[in-house]
Design a protein around this motif. Structure first.
Motif, PDB file in Angstrom:
ATOM      1  N   ASN A   1       1.011  -1.118   0.138  1.00 50.78           N
ATOM      2  CA  ASN A   1       0.055   0.035  -0.043  1.00 50.78           C
ATOM      3  C   ASN A   1       0.737   1.235  -0.128  1.00 50.78           C
ATOM      4  O   ASN A   1       1.211   1.706   1.032  1.00 50.78           O
ATOM      5  N   LEU A   2       1.284   1.653  -1.017  1.00 51.24           N
ATOM      6  CA  LEU A   2       2.329   2.688  -1.495  1.00 51.24           C
ATOM      7  C   LEU A   2       1.527   4.164  -1.159  1.00 51.24           C
ATOM      8  O   LEU A   2       2.325   5.048  -0.952  1.00 51.24           O
TER       9      LEU A   2
ATOM     10  N   GLY B   1      -0.115   4.943   1.244  1.00 48.51           N
ATOM     11  CA  GLY B   1      -0.213   5.355   2.854  1.00 48.51           C
ATOM     12  C   GLY B   1      -1.585   4.819   3.184  1.00 48.51           C
ATOM     13  O   GLY B   1      -2.824   5.428   2.954  1.00 48.51           O
ATOM     14  N   ARG B   2      -1.731   3.882   3.977  1.00 47.89           N
ATOM     15  CA  ARG B   2      -2.909   3.196   4.605  1.00 47.89           C
ATOM     16  C   ARG B   2      -3.379   4.121   5.397  1.00 47.89           C
ATOM     17  O   ARG B   2      -4.662   4.223   5.650  1.00 47.89           O
TER      18      ARG B   2
ATOM     19  N   ASN C   1       2.225  -3.588   9.395  1.00 50.86           N
ATOM     20  CA  ASN C   1       2.467  -2.532   8.573  1.00 50.86           C
ATOM     21  C   ASN C   1       3.702  -1.830   8.720  1.00 50.86           C
ATOM     22  O   ASN C   1       4.320  -1.945   9.768  1.00 50.86           O
TER      23      ASN C   1
ATOM     24  N   HIS D   1       1.833   2.055   5.981  1.00 46.80           N
ATOM     25  CA  HIS D   1       1.709   1.496   4.648  1.00 46.80           C
ATOM     26  C   HIS D   1       1.106   0.050   4.933  1.00 46.80           C
ATOM     27  O   HIS D   1       1.640  -0.690   5.862  1.00 46.80           O
TER      28      HIS D   1
END
Length: 374
Positions: free
Chosen positions: A92-93, A95-96, A360, A374
């Motif tokens: 997840n680049l 940003g979660r 994460n 992320h």
């Protein structure tokens, strides 16, 4: 049993018939071609060897094939916390989650098993978030000035904080967030800090490394160095502490007896900076030449790989190594089982320090005063 009789000898058919009628025959059974067995096959605690890689859903598979698919090859494996959260190593680049800090210029970051700790260089505050949901837990400021927080490391009970300008390492009790207690340990200009399971290693502005027993706070070793080549980063591999100074040589010091020798691992060029251990290999960034080098067991150089502009930090997430490229505003990912480059991906911000919480990767965004999950 249904077989293609043209492909079996009379002897082979007799052996098969005896086998499936309950008799156990010695020797070997050489079957060439295709056949069908209508029943269970018991090999009596023996192995089935030379199996091809599976194609259909119900095909059998070798151990090697399963290891490669699951990430076990090379010492890495799927992290159970990620599997439980159905993350499956999705990258997840974007940003979660994005968390505004309670300070300015977040730098060093650490994980205490439950919470994420972030040192804000701009105002000496420490921001603490609960890892699993990002809830802000506390903001801590020392009663006396820290004058630049240069590093964080957790020993299982206390978070150790390098207060550079105060010439002290301060210990903050992690479990009691409502009533912090701390004590000072004198170290001239402390910087990089790392834990080996028993001792805390702290770099000093005088070029030395102070090895301090975590349980007592007593200094066990003073590994003398030069102020012109102070230690930048350190990482423990289970046996030795690795330390960079920006040179090509990376010191490898045995934790059991740091004064008793050790050795060096050499990059092809000067510029060694950050370090991360993946359970088998040590990964080392070259801040000057935009590369990462992998050191295998026995200080064997397993390869040098290109990354983005000015790699500042890196972290292992159980499957991938994340390299944060500060000026490149990107992250480069490597798969540890085969050292393959997954790619370099833009982040849209300058990443600084990184930490993995079991599910994460968290990255400090120095310019925007944010921490990104992320």
């Amino acid at each position: 049993m249904k077989v293609c009789t043209k492909l079996f000898s009379v002897t082979s058919l007799a052996m098969l018939a005896a086998f499936f009628s309950g008799q156990v025959l010695g020797g070997s059974l050489n079957v060439q071609g295709n056949g069908t067995i209508n029943g269970d096959l018991d090999v009596v605690n023996h192995r089935i060897t030379n199996v091809a890689d599976p194609v259909s859903v119900q095909d059998v598979a070798t151990k090697s094939y399963v290891d490669n698919q699951s990430g076990n090859a090379g010492g890495a494996s799927l992290n159970p916390e990620r599997v439980a959260l159905l993350r499956w190593y999705d990258i997840n680049l974007a940003g979660r989650s994005v968390f505004p800090g309670s300070g300015t210029h977040p730098g060093a970051i650490s994980f205490d098993g439950e919470n994420i700790w972030v040192a804000n260089v701009g105002n000496d505050k420490i921001s603490i978030w609960r890892a699993y949901d990002g809830k802000a837990i506390a903001t801590f400021t020392f009663p006396t000035v820290c004058a630049g927080i240069a590093g964080l490391a957790y020993d299982g009970e206390y978070m150790w904080v390098s207060c550079q300008g105060a010439n002290a390492v301060r210990l903050v009790r992690a479990w009691d967030l409502m009533s912090f207690s701390f004590q000072d340990i004198s170290v001239p200009g402390p910087g990089a800090i790392a834990f080996d399971g028993e001792n805390m290693w702290v770099s000093s502005s005088d070029g030395s490394i102070r090895v301090i027993e975590a349980a007592t706070g007593q200094q066990k070793y003073n590994l003398v160095g030069s102020p012109s080549s102070r230690v930048l980063e350190m990482a423990f591999d289970g046996t030795s502490m690795w330390a960079t100074t920006g040179a090509a040589a990376v010191a490898v010091l045995p934790a059991s007896n740091p004064n008793g020798g050790g050795g060096f691992f050499y990059l092809s060029e000067a510029g060694a900076w950050a370090l991360a251990f993946d359970g088998t290999n040590m990964w080392i960034t070259n801040d000057t030449h935009d590369t990462v080098t992998v050191a295998g067991p026995g200080l064997v150089n397993l390869g040098e790989f290109n990354v983005g502009d000015q790699p500042k930090d890196l972290v292992f997430d159980g499957n991938l190594v994340w390299v944060s490229n500060y000026e490149g505003r990107s992250v480069t990912l490597f798969r540890t089982r085969d050292l393959s480059n997954v790619g370099t991906f833009p982040l849209g911000y300058r990443p600084v320090d990184t930490v993995f919480d079991g599910a994460n990767v968290w990255i400090t965004d120095y310019d925007s005063d944010l921490v990104r999950k992320h």
